[in-house]
Enzyme design. Structure first.
Site, short mmCIF file in Angstrom:
data_model
loop_
_atom_site.label_atom_id
_atom_site.label_comp_id
_atom_site.label_asym_id
_atom_site.label_seq_id
_atom_site.Cartn_x
_atom_site.Cartn_y
_atom_site.Cartn_z
N HIS A 245 0.97 -1.46 -0.01
CA HIS A 245 0.05 -0.11 -0.06
C HIS A 245 0.71 1.11 -0.07
CE1 HIS A 245 -3.52 -2.30 0.51
NE2 HIS A 245 -3.37 -2.80 1.59
N ASP B 52 -3.00 -10.39 -2.03
CA ASP B 52 -3.30 -9.92 -0.67
C ASP B 52 -4.97 -9.48 -0.96
OD1 ASP B 52 -2.22 -8.61 1.93
OD2 ASP B 52 -4.04 -7.69 0.98
N HIS C 180 -6.33 -6.99 -0.27
CA HIS C 180 -6.75 -5.72 -0.38
C HIS C 180 -5.86 -5.07 -1.80
CE1 HIS C 180 -6.94 -6.36 4.21
NE2 HIS C 180 -8.32 -5.77 3.73
N ASP D 263 -4.85 -12.57 3.89
CA ASP D 263 -6.05 -11.84 4.14
C ASP D 263 -7.31 -12.26 3.36
OD1 ASP D 263 -4.68 -10.32 2.42
OD2 ASP D 263 -4.43 -8.64 3.72
ZN LIG Z 1 -4.26 -7.04 3.05
#
Ligand SMILES: [Zn+2]
Length: 366
Positions: free
Chosen positions: A142, A179, A181, A267
């Site tokens: 991120h 991931d 996200h 996740d």
């Molecule tokens: Zn994540």
């Protein structure tokens, strides 16, 4: 073949601020009895412990690495950001943006985390190992060049790619971010580039809230070299494999990389507190086998997995073990203690058909 496993104890010592879940403590938000941020050392430490207990660790080429150098960091992050981060870290810690706090020494630990990814890529490109897993922490996907974000303080994978490009050991890289996200930092860094194909498969509208759309394909020279697959909440084992088989692997085949890097978050797992997907240990095993086969087909097996998110202290170790066993071709297993429960919870035939149609719809927009 050998699989390198890169880790450093100090990565477990990175400490967050006074949070409860992802919210600062205060007002009606009571401090947590144990821990604060979901991004804590336990998921990673317990993964490493499980590798040791089953004996899988003894089959890996376990290595340390130096921290990423200032030159390594400067290829991705501006001096102004690094100086600000270092000064705050030296002064006892703090946070530059919400939800990416760090304690004293956080700067050095983040550089160490990036250094593991740099060394893993180096080892694979120099044939010291066949493929590699870097247990980096804090995570990186991120992080923007001048802006930490979502627990990520330095862009570990981009730092490793830029170091290898500078050394001339690679020319074309795929980053597959599974991931749950959106890999917005990696996307932003390579959005206008055609030498790094970024692919992110993530839960739609999870985090960040405003990135990760299928229409975001890159810009300028980079047009067509960014792929987002935002999947509906509730996607499970068969949906992830359908996305791999029908979209991700063909994209990689068309690009013909000389290295594949996976932003390896766990996740998307069914009991993760920060997402609503239904992946299992089998999902991560199967995705790893598929990406390993793709690496063997397109780039002599050159494959590096860099740890990202994953917040179930109980389940991340089992997902990670399945992944690393598949990566290394080991027959050592850590049987999934909740496999039966999660098999029952998988989407039924009607929802699975909807998910497949959604993935096919997204594929049609690429
Ligand atoms: Zn994540």
């Amino acid at each position: 073949m050998t699989t390198g496993f890169f880790w450093d104890e100090t990565c477990f010592w990175h400490a967050g601020g006074n949070y409860a879940f992802t919210v600062p403590v205060g007002g009606l938000v009571q401090p947590m009895a144990a821990g604060g941020l979901p991004e804590n050392p336990e998921t990673k430490r317990r993964l490493k412990n499980l590798l040791e207990v089953t004996g899988l660790m003894r089959e890996l080429d376990v290595r340390g690495a130096p921290a990423a150098t200032r030159d390594d960091l400067l290829r991705v992050h501006p001096e102004s950001y690094l100086d600000r981060f270092k000064a705050l870290s030296d002064a006892g810690g703090g946070e530059i943006t919400r939800a990416a706090p760090f304690a004293a020494g956080g700067y050095e630990i983040a550089a160490q985390s990036a250094g593991l990814a740099v060394a893993a890529v180096d080892a694979v490109m120099s044939h010291a190992v066949t493929n590699a897993y870097a247990l980096s922490r804090p995570p990186g996907h991120h992080c923007l060049p001048d802006h930490p974000n979502g627990f990520c303080l330095m862009a570990n994978i981009a730092i490793a790619i830029e170091a290898a490009l500078a050394k001339g050991t690679i020319q074309r890289v795929v980053v597959l971010d599974w991931d749950v996200h959106h890999g917005n930092g990696t996307e932003a860094i390579y959005y206008a580039r055609d030498d790094v194909l970024t692919i992110s498969v993530h839960q739609e509208g999870n985090f960040p809230l405003d990135t990760g759309a299928v229409e975001d394909r890159g810009t300028g020279k980079g047009a067509g070299f960014n792929v987002n697959l935002p999947l509906p909440a509730g996607a499970g084992h068969t949906a992830y494999l359908h996305a791999m088989d029908t979209v991700i692997l063909p994209q990689i085949a068309a690009f013909q990389p000389d290295l594949i890097i996976v932003a390896c978050g766990f996740d998307a797992a069914a009991i993760d507190p920060l997402a609503r997907m239904l992946a299992t240990t089998d999902t991560f095993r199967e995705m790893t086998l598929r990406i390993k086969a793709a690496a063997e087909t397109h780039c002599d097996g050159r494959l590096v997995l860099v740890h990202e998110g994953g917040y179930s202290e109980f389940y991340v170790p089992f997902c990670g073990h399945a992944t690393i066993a598949a990566l290394s071709g080991s027959s050592i297993t850590a049987p999934d203690p909740i496999a039966k429960n999660l098999a029952v919870r998988q989407p039924g035939p009607r929802f699975d058909a909807f998910l497949r149609a959604e993935i096919d719809y997204l594929a049609g927009k690429l």
